[in-house]
Design a protein around this motif. Structure first.
Motif, PDB file in Angstrom:
ATOM      1  N   LYS A   1      28.179  28.153  52.245  1.00  0.00           N
ATOM      2  CA  LYS A   1      27.061  28.225  53.191  1.00  0.00           C
ATOM      3  C   LYS A   1      25.733  27.986  52.483  1.00  0.00           C
ATOM      4  O   LYS A   1      25.000  27.057  52.815  1.00  0.00           O
ATOM      5  CB  LYS A   1      27.044  29.585  53.891  1.00  0.00           C
ATOM      6  CG  LYS A   1      25.937  29.701  54.930  1.00  0.00           C
ATOM      7  CD  LYS A   1      25.923  31.074  55.586  1.00  0.00           C
ATOM      8  CE  LYS A   1      24.814  31.164  56.635  1.00  0.00           C
ATOM      9  NZ  LYS A   1      24.737  32.510  57.230  1.00  0.00           N
TER      10      LYS A   1
ATOM     11  N   PHE B   1      29.845  25.309  57.520  1.00  0.00           N
ATOM     12  CA  PHE B   1      30.323  26.688  57.422  1.00  0.00           C
ATOM     13  C   PHE B   1      30.603  27.220  58.827  1.00  0.00           C
ATOM     14  O   PHE B   1      29.760  27.143  59.723  1.00  0.00           O
ATOM     15  CB  PHE B   1      29.267  27.551  56.721  1.00  0.00           C
ATOM     16  CG  PHE B   1      29.684  28.973  56.507  1.00  0.00           C
ATOM     17  CD1 PHE B   1      30.600  29.310  55.521  1.00  0.00           C
ATOM     18  CD2 PHE B   1      29.152  29.993  57.299  1.00  0.00           C
ATOM     19  CE1 PHE B   1      30.971  30.634  55.317  1.00  0.00           C
ATOM     20  CE2 PHE B   1      29.508  31.310  57.102  1.00  0.00           C
ATOM     21  CZ  PHE B   1      30.441  31.632  56.103  1.00  0.00           C
TER      22      PHE B   1
ATOM     23  N   GLN C   1      31.617  33.663  52.462  1.00  0.00           N
ATOM     24  CA  GLN C   1      30.898  32.616  51.755  1.00  0.00           C
ATOM     25  C   GLN C   1      31.393  32.494  50.313  1.00  0.00           C
ATOM     26  O   GLN C   1      31.738  33.497  49.677  1.00  0.00           O
ATOM     27  CB  GLN C   1      29.399  32.907  51.733  1.00  0.00           C
ATOM     28  CG  GLN C   1      28.743  32.936  53.088  1.00  0.00           C
ATOM     29  CD  GLN C   1      27.263  33.216  52.991  1.00  0.00           C
ATOM     30  OE1 GLN C   1      26.575  32.736  52.092  1.00  0.00           O
ATOM     31  NE2 GLN C   1      26.746  34.022  53.914  1.00  0.00           N
TER      32      GLN C   1
END
Length: 394
Positions: A14, A88, A354
């Protein structure tokens, strides 16, 4: 030569993730370092470790996707065709652009090139170079607005021919634009690789078909790898080649007899080494950046180590090739093989999903420290938490 790659908003990545091949002040294995300009020092190999699903392969995927958008299968999208954005996914926020940037050297000149895009169009794009040690703009783009430093009128004409879902670096080279040619050629000539367990036979088959020294180098490596193969022959068509390997058996009277075995009947490890060795030798000869996902897949650890040592050895890697790979093989976490600045990690935050990318040098490990043991003990993170908080329910 590649100095740095950064990626934002791609798959599990991300926030911006960066890998750098710039050498640190580490004095170990200094003979393996390469230099694009006799000033900067770069590492020839970068290893990326991490648990399954941590996102390490996504870094390599992003780099190869960038190449595909510049000079590969996504370089010439039809008007209105969607771009290959994979943002993402674990967010409720509106989809943000995906961004790639590379800093690299071609012909002794440093370039910085990057772009951002969504599924419908290229949003920003820029290219800088440093011909005299000072950074200078070649072009920049924001949506349909362009800025140029040289050959301005002609480049505005080329920009007008560039669709909003296409990179200017790609389209301008179709019209032989001298300002962007060399920057483009790095992607076309110097960046290659493959993902997962993909079999790439083209380079190996091409060398064998050429015969002479090219074929001899392939056979030398096959013999060195102790695969029992004395010769390779290719029959059939170019589209559907039939590959056979020669094995010999020695009789008690001193005679020997040869047997041709189809490559498909060889072990998976032999097939994997055969598919990769051509790319390795081609990269070493051309001084390319070779990107390899799961380098150890189906191969003996000693064969994997040998492929890495070829790139690490300055006597073999005379043209300054580079290798970037992902792996789970902790046997390669050896400071007699790799420097501390050549070992990187990918770790996924289980709360945010992430991926975070970081280097071993952030931990300042001692010289002679057992990196493999420390990694498996969780000292550097990037390992699976086996079991976790999962509870078995019948």
């Amino acid at each position: 030569m590649l100095l740095q790659f950064s990626v934002t908003n791609h798959r599990s990545i991300k926030d911006t993730a960066i890998i750098s091949l710039k050498a640190s002040t580490d004095k170990s294995l200094s003979d393996c370092l390469i230099s694009p300009d006799e000033k900067k020092q770069l590492v020839p190999v970068l290893a990326l470790y991490g648990a399954n699903a941590a996102g390490k392969s996504n870094v390599l995927h992003a780099l190869l996707l960038m190449r595909e958008m510049v000079c590969g299968r996504y370089a010439k999208p039809l008007k209105g065709e969607s771009l290959p954005q994979e943002p993402f996914a674990f967010t409720d926020q509106p989809t943000q652009p995906t961004s790639f940037e590379v800093i690299y050297f071609y012909g002794g000149i440093k370039y910085a090139y990057g772009f951002s895009f969504d599924k419908s169009k290229v949003l920003t794009e820029y290219l800088y170079h440093c011909p005299n040690g000072r950074e200078a703009l070649i072009f920049s783009r924001e949506n349909n607005g362009y800025q140029f430093r040289e050959n301005i009128q002609e480049q505005f004409t080329l920009a007008g021919r560039t669709a909003e879902n296409r990179l200017y670096l790609s389209s301008s080279n179709e019209w032989n634009c001298p300002q962007t040619e060399k920057a483009y050629l790095w992607f076309f000539e110097k960046l290659t690789g493959f993902m997962g367990t993909e079999m790439r036979l083209d380079a190996t088959l091409s060398a064998i078909r050429q015969g002479g020294s090219e074929k001899s180098r392939i056979l030398h490596e096959m013999l060195y790898a102790d695969l029992g193969i004395k010769d390779i022959r290719i029959t059939g068509s170019k589209e559907e080649p039939i590959i056979s390997a020669l094995h010999t058996l020695d009789a008690e009277d001193g005679t020997s007899k040869g047997f041709w075995l189809p490559l498909g009947q060889e072990s998976v490890g032999t097939q994997r080494f055969f598919s990769r060795i051509g790319m390795w030798l081609a990269a070493l000869e051309s001084g390319s950046v070779l990107v390899v996902d799961e380098i150890e897949s189906s191969m003996h650890p000693l064969l994997t180590r040998h492929l890495i040592e070829m790139v690490q050895d300055a006597a073999i890697n005379t043209n300054h090739a580079q290798l970037i790979f992902t792996t789970h093989d902790t046997g390669l976490l050896d400071l007699t093989l790799l420097r501390r600045d050549q070992i990187w990690f990918a770790e996924k935050n289980e709360k945010t999903m992430q991926t975070d990318i970081y280097a071993l040098t952030e931990f300042s490990p001692r010289k002679g420290e057992n990196i493999s043991k420390g990694y498996l003990q969780g000292r550097y993170g990037a390992i699976p938490f086996i079991g976790g908080n999962a509870a078995w329910a019948e």
